[in-house]
Enzyme design. Sequence first.
Site, PDB file in Angstrom:
ATOM      1  N   CYS A   1      -1.462   1.767  -3.003  1.00 40.74           N
ATOM      2  CA  CYS A   1      -2.144   3.304  -2.915  1.00 40.74           C
ATOM      3  C   CYS A   1      -2.287   4.254  -3.118  1.00 40.74           C
TER       4      CYS A   1
ATOM      5  N   CYS B   1       0.679  -1.188  -0.212  1.00 39.07           N
ATOM      6  CA  CYS B   1      -0.187  -0.197  -0.074  1.00 39.07           C
ATOM      7  C   CYS B   1       0.893   1.030   0.007  1.00 39.07           C
TER       8      CYS B   1
ATOM      9  N   GLU C   1      -6.667   2.081 -13.573  1.00 38.97           N
ATOM     10  CA  GLU C   1      -6.155   3.070 -12.765  1.00 38.97           C
ATOM     11  C   GLU C   1      -4.959   3.726 -13.269  1.00 38.97           C
TER      12      GLU C   1
ATOM     13  N   LEU D   1       2.636 -14.600  -1.605  1.00 41.74           N
ATOM     14  CA  LEU D   1       3.691 -14.812  -1.906  1.00 41.74           C
ATOM     15  C   LEU D   1       4.097 -15.949  -0.496  1.00 41.74           C
TER      16      LEU D   1
ATOM     17  N   ASP E   1       8.687 -18.778  -0.897  1.00 41.37           N
ATOM     18  CA  ASP E   1       9.230 -18.270  -0.014  1.00 41.37           C
ATOM     19  C   ASP E   1       9.275 -19.552   1.718  1.00 41.37           C
TER      20      ASP E   1
ATOM     21  N   GLU F   1     -25.279  14.686  -2.006  1.00 40.24           N
ATOM     22  CA  GLU F   1     -26.467  14.867  -2.261  1.00 40.24           C
ATOM     23  C   GLU F   1     -27.416  14.361  -2.890  1.00 40.24           C
TER      24      GLU F   1
ATOM     25  N   HIS G   1     -26.444  20.880   0.619  1.00 37.45           N
ATOM     26  CA  HIS G   1     -26.809  21.378  -1.452  1.00 37.45           C
ATOM     27  C   HIS G   1     -25.106  22.242  -0.654  1.00 37.45           C
TER      28      HIS G   1
ATOM     29  N   LYS H   1      -0.727   5.748  -6.223  1.00 40.33           N
ATOM     30  CA  LYS H   1      -1.292   5.369  -7.169  1.00 40.33           C
ATOM     31  C   LYS H   1      -2.378   6.711  -6.887  1.00 40.33           C
TER      32      LYS H   1
ATOM     33  N   TYR I   1      -8.903  -3.660 -11.648  1.00 39.31           N
ATOM     34  CA  TYR I   1      -8.969  -2.161 -11.055  1.00 39.31           C
ATOM     35  C   TYR I   1      -7.436  -0.910 -10.865  1.00 39.31           C
TER      36      TYR I   1
HETATM   37  P1  FAD Z   1       1.455  -6.399   2.491  1.00 42.28           P
HETATM   38  O1  FAD Z   1       0.749  -5.088   2.546  1.00 42.28           O
HETATM   39  O2  FAD Z   1       1.722  -6.529   0.263  1.00 42.28           O
HETATM   40  O3  FAD Z   1       2.713  -6.288   2.675  1.00 42.28           O
HETATM   41  C1  FAD Z   1       3.175  -7.312   3.293  1.00 42.28           C
HETATM   42  C2  FAD Z   1       4.849  -6.992   3.230  1.00 42.28           C
HETATM   43  O4  FAD Z   1       5.706  -9.090   3.653  1.00 42.28           O
HETATM   44  C3  FAD Z   1       5.535  -6.905   1.642  1.00 42.28           C
HETATM   45  O5  FAD Z   1       6.419  -5.936   2.206  1.00 42.28           O
HETATM   46  C4  FAD Z   1       6.177  -7.559   1.137  1.00 42.28           C
HETATM   47  O6  FAD Z   1       7.417  -7.532   0.541  1.00 42.28           O
HETATM   48  C5  FAD Z   1       5.984  -8.755   3.128  1.00 42.28           C
HETATM   49  N1  FAD Z   1       6.959 -10.126   2.975  1.00 42.28           N
HETATM   50  C6  FAD Z   1       6.753 -11.425   1.735  1.00 42.28           C
HETATM   51  N2  FAD Z   1       7.257 -12.993   1.606  1.00 42.28           N
HETATM   52  C7  FAD Z   1       7.829 -12.196   3.347  1.00 42.28           C
HETATM   53  C8  FAD Z   1       8.540 -13.270   3.703  1.00 42.28           C
HETATM   54  N3  FAD Z   1       8.609 -14.473   3.878  1.00 42.28           N
HETATM   55  N4  FAD Z   1       9.626 -12.319   4.641  1.00 42.28           N
HETATM   56  C9  FAD Z   1       8.977 -11.113   4.965  1.00 42.28           C
HETATM   57  N5  FAD Z   1       9.262 -10.433   4.650  1.00 42.28           N
HETATM   58  C10 FAD Z   1       7.968 -10.806   4.011  1.00 42.28           C
HETATM   59  N6  FAD Z   1      -5.597  -1.189  -1.782  1.00 42.28           N
HETATM   60  C11 FAD Z   1      -6.962  -0.327  -0.996  1.00 42.28           C
HETATM   61  O7  FAD Z   1      -7.200   0.223   0.236  1.00 42.28           O
HETATM   62  N7  FAD Z   1      -7.155   0.939  -1.470  1.00 42.28           N
HETATM   63  C12 FAD Z   1      -6.310   1.323  -3.097  1.00 42.28           C
HETATM   64  O8  FAD Z   1      -6.455   2.272  -3.221  1.00 42.28           O
HETATM   65  C13 FAD Z   1      -5.356   0.477  -3.564  1.00 42.28           C
HETATM   66  N8  FAD Z   1      -4.766   0.792  -4.749  1.00 42.28           N
HETATM   67  C14 FAD Z   1      -3.803  -0.635  -4.744  1.00 42.28           C
HETATM   68  C15 FAD Z   1      -3.026   0.517  -5.943  1.00 42.28           C
HETATM   69  C16 FAD Z   1      -1.925  -0.662  -6.646  1.00 42.28           C
HETATM   70  C17 FAD Z   1      -1.309  -0.890  -7.259  1.00 42.28           C
HETATM   71  C18 FAD Z   1      -2.558  -1.758  -5.610  1.00 42.28           C
HETATM   72  C19 FAD Z   1      -1.046  -2.908  -6.220  1.00 42.28           C
HETATM   73  C20 FAD Z   1      -2.645  -2.518  -4.748  1.00 42.28           C
HETATM   74  C21 FAD Z   1      -3.186  -1.634  -4.168  1.00 42.28           C
HETATM   75  N9  FAD Z   1      -4.536  -1.061  -2.942  1.00 42.28           N
HETATM   76  C22 FAD Z   1      -5.059  -0.992  -2.764  1.00 42.28           C
HETATM   77  C23 FAD Z   1      -4.264  -3.025  -1.985  1.00 42.28           C
HETATM   78  C24 FAD Z   1      -3.433  -3.240  -1.368  1.00 42.28           C
HETATM   79  O9  FAD Z   1      -1.685  -2.464  -1.472  1.00 42.28           O
HETATM   80  C25 FAD Z   1      -3.442  -4.492  -0.179  1.00 42.28           C
HETATM   81  O10 FAD Z   1      -4.696  -5.137   0.411  1.00 42.28           O
HETATM   82  C26 FAD Z   1      -2.862  -4.226   0.929  1.00 42.28           C
HETATM   83  O11 FAD Z   1      -0.813  -4.123   1.135  1.00 42.28           O
HETATM   84  C27 FAD Z   1      -2.798  -5.903   1.508  1.00 42.28           C
HETATM   85  O12 FAD Z   1      -1.757  -5.740   2.377  1.00 42.28           O
HETATM   86  P2  FAD Z   1      -0.813  -7.387   3.117  1.00 42.28           P
HETATM   87  O13 FAD Z   1      -0.730  -6.877   4.674  1.00 42.28           O
HETATM   88  O14 FAD Z   1      -1.807  -8.331   2.809  1.00 42.28           O
HETATM   89  O15 FAD Z   1       0.170  -7.786   2.336  1.00 42.28           O
HETATM   90  P1  NA7 Z   2      -7.408  -8.212 -10.869  1.00 44.13           P
HETATM   91  O1  NA7 Z   2      -8.738  -7.469 -10.314  1.00 44.13           O
HETATM   92  O2  NA7 Z   2      -7.346 -10.211 -10.264  1.00 44.13           O
HETATM   93  O3  NA7 Z   2      -7.297  -7.947 -12.739  1.00 44.13           O
HETATM   94  C1  NA7 Z   2      -6.692  -8.726 -13.737  1.00 44.13           C
HETATM   95  C2  NA7 Z   2      -7.160  -8.146 -15.059  1.00 44.13           C
HETATM   96  O4  NA7 Z   2      -5.994  -8.515 -16.080  1.00 44.13           O
HETATM   97  C3  NA7 Z   2      -8.288  -8.922 -15.449  1.00 44.13           C
HETATM   98  O5  NA7 Z   2      -9.223  -7.714 -16.188  1.00 44.13           O
HETATM   99  C4  NA7 Z   2      -8.087 -10.081 -16.408  1.00 44.13           C
HETATM  100  O6  NA7 Z   2      -9.312  -9.847 -17.317  1.00 44.13           O
HETATM  101  C5  NA7 Z   2      -6.858  -9.743 -17.245  1.00 44.13           C
HETATM  102  N1  NA7 Z   2      -5.580 -10.900 -17.585  1.00 44.13           N
HETATM  103  C6  NA7 Z   2      -5.749 -12.289 -16.612  1.00 44.13           C
HETATM  104  N2  NA7 Z   2      -4.228 -13.084 -17.324  1.00 44.13           N
HETATM  105  C7  NA7 Z   2      -4.643 -12.440 -18.424  1.00 44.13           C
HETATM  106  C8  NA7 Z   2      -3.434 -12.610 -19.225  1.00 44.13           C
HETATM  107  N3  NA7 Z   2      -2.938 -13.774 -19.196  1.00 44.13           N
HETATM  108  N4  NA7 Z   2      -3.606 -11.764 -20.250  1.00 44.13           N
HETATM  109  C9  NA7 Z   2      -3.994 -10.730 -20.310  1.00 44.13           C
HETATM  110  N5  NA7 Z   2      -4.946 -10.220 -19.481  1.00 44.13           N
HETATM  111  C10 NA7 Z   2      -4.737 -10.820 -18.587  1.00 44.13           C
HETATM  112  O7  NA7 Z   2      -6.033  -7.897 -10.418  1.00 44.13           O
HETATM  113  P2  NA7 Z   2      -5.764  -6.051 -10.386  1.00 44.13           P
HETATM  114  O8  NA7 Z   2      -4.300  -6.849 -10.571  1.00 44.13           O
HETATM  115  O9  NA7 Z   2      -5.843  -5.039 -11.337  1.00 44.13           O
HETATM  116  O10 NA7 Z   2      -5.478  -6.168  -8.888  1.00 44.13           O
HETATM  117  C11 NA7 Z   2      -4.559  -7.077  -8.332  1.00 44.13           C
HETATM  118  C12 NA7 Z   2      -6.188  -6.923  -7.158  1.00 44.13           C
HETATM  119  O11 NA7 Z   2      -5.955  -6.042  -6.269  1.00 44.13           O
HETATM  120  C13 NA7 Z   2      -6.861  -7.200  -6.819  1.00 44.13           C
HETATM  121  O12 NA7 Z   2      -8.199  -7.995  -6.925  1.00 44.13           O
HETATM  122  C14 NA7 Z   2      -7.588  -5.970  -6.428  1.00 44.13           C
HETATM  123  O13 NA7 Z   2      -8.669  -6.568  -5.675  1.00 44.13           O
HETATM  124  C15 NA7 Z   2      -6.112  -5.751  -5.097  1.00 44.13           C
HETATM  125  P3  NA7 Z   2     -10.330 -11.331 -16.857  1.00 44.13           P
HETATM  126  O14 NA7 Z   2     -11.263 -10.534 -16.463  1.00 44.13           O
HETATM  127  O15 NA7 Z   2      -9.946 -12.290 -16.281  1.00 44.13           O
HETATM  128  O16 NA7 Z   2     -10.077 -12.108 -18.518  1.00 44.13           O
END
Ligand code: FAD
Ligand code: NA7
Length: 486
Positions: free
Chosen positions: A58, A53, A200, A288, A291, A467, A462, A61, A196
């Site tokens: 988040c 995040c 975005e 993940l 590992d 609203e 308003h 982004k 999404y």
């Molecule tokens: P993470 O925040 O991913 O944390 C996991 C951590 O564990 C990482 O630092 C990772 O490197 C570490 N790790 C992994 N394996 C190991 C290991 N073996 N040993 C030690 N450390 C390890 N959510 C929202 O609510 N609003 C948003 O607008 C939003 N926008 C997003 C935009 C993008 C581009 C992405 C990719 C995600 C977005 N999300 C958003 C989703 C949000 O970031 C995740 O839901 C959230 O960070 C999940 O938290 P988490 O604690 O599960 O894992």
């Molecule tokens: P999402 O929400 O899982 O969406 C992945 C998108 O990519 C979706 O439109 C898929 O289409 C498409 N997709 C999946 N595999 C492929 C391949 N191989 N080629 C082309 N397009 C593909 O992932 P995001 O990355 O946006 O977000 C990940 C999560 O983070 C999401 O679940 C959020 O809640 C937070 P499909 O509909 O499967 O045909």
Amino acid sequence: SSHQYEYDLVVLGGGSGGLAAAKQATELGAKVAVFDYVTPSPQGTKWGLGGTCVNVGCIPKKLMHQAALLGEAVHEAAAFGWQIPEPKKIKIDWEAMTQGVQNHIKSVNWVTRVELRTKHVQYINALGYFKDPHTIAGLMKNGQEQVVTAKNVLIAVGGRPNYPDIPGALEYGITSDDLFSLSKAPGKTLVVGAGYIGLECAGFLNGLGYNATVMVRSIVLRGFDQDMVKIVVDEMVNQGVNFIHEAKPKSITKNEDGSLLVHYVDKDGQIQKDVYDTVLFAIGRYALTKDLKLENAGVETVKDGKIDANNEQSNVPHIYAVGDVLHKRPELTPVAIHAGKLLAKRLFDNATETMDYTNVATTVFTPLEYGCVGLSEEQAVQHHGEDNIEVYHTYYKPTEFFIPQKDNSNCYLKVVCERAGDQKVLGMHFVGPHAGEVIQGFAAAMKCNMTFKQLKSTVGIHPTVAEEFTRVQISKRSGVDPRPQS
Ligand code: FAD
Ligand code: NA7
């Protein structure tokens, strides 16, 4: 007793969920260690403590979305009378923007570290894995291992972006892990994936002035209300984003000038090609867990390496999981945080409250934002039957759109209700400015089982866009034109 273990709780992953649980647990007197380690992306991008995040999700982004909105605002300001020399010539300085975003992230990394120290959470910068169900080892950058024992373990390792299995993807493609710290402007960009994250990124890149194309495999924003999705896409197209529907990338090669040649299969099965400066994959994420050597602890995983937990408890009773690593749970930061805190209270404060994953609000930060809470119309029909739901909808005109003559044709909202009685609200959907701010309070109202009758008896503020939810009265079933008649 817990004295046979060094820690009451060891957390694997210092992201949204893991840190929230760790801090809550130490506040309740538990002895806690957190392992956090970031494996560099295939392009070599890495980052600090705090998880997805803060570093690659988040926060960056939202900041880049805001940068894009400000570009639009400059033009609006001119219409309001601001004297801006040559507004048509304004352009973004990618490096400056990225530097600002990265500086903010670094400061959050720092504050997070300090907070862990003051809260007496032991932070271990190492890649953690199970030696046995109560023993965790961490591989540090210098190759050394740190081994600890734990009474309870929380898996909060989150996820990382998938790559498609096509030639050139790993070599030349980037993901959201790389985009927010890209050292030079992305230029003409192909975004593969219409979830999404893909939408975005394409939205803000276009807003920042870069040519952006979304390649859609099947449908856009699977799982979201498809009426709303159509509006979001229409608006993106209006603003200049290109969409290639029902297409799949086939290969990426690099031209001599450094540009990328992408071959793809179009909807008729024909091979097409185009040249881009950047190819961004946003095709979903995997957990993940590989590992972690979960087999040493007996923890089972399901699809995409995710953990199917019951009240955040895995199949091994003292091993828990929160956040993106969970199967079939919303991948959202506040969800991970809330579940992590509640779990810590159950473990160390005899609390009983469990995480409620229903009716979690969310917002897609596309150029016109889409905020929603509860059921989509499709889900409501599926759960309740078409005859048992009533959908109210309207287009609306934000006051602030008039002077700059901004296109308001995609400002639209929808309330999905039960049809009988006082009509309990099942879902609320809003496309327009500040959608997240609009929806958040209504999510609280839905937690209180708000009915449509109560919504209608709420007096609006308003002039706001929120609203409009108190004014909606046209049912879809009536067939009346939902466009404002004035
Ligand atoms: P993470 O925040 O991913 O944390 C996991 C951590 O564990 C990482 O630092 C990772 O490197 C570490 N790790 C992994 N394996 C190991 C290991 N073996 N040993 C030690 N450390 C390890 N959510 C929202 O609510 N609003 C948003 O607008 C939003 N926008 C997003 C935009 C993008 C581009 C992405 C990719 C995600 C977005 N999300 C958003 C989703 C949000 O970031 C995740 O839901 C959230 O960070 C999940 O938290 P988490 O604690 O599960 O894992
Ligand atoms: P999402 O929400 O899982 O969406 C992945 C998108 O990519 C979706 O439109 C898929 O289409 C498409 N997709 C999946 N595999 C492929 C391949 N191989 N080629 C082309 N397009 C593909 O992932 P995001 O990355 O946006 O977000 C990940 C999560 O983070 C999401 O679940 C959020 O809640 C937070 P499909 O509909 O499967 O045909």
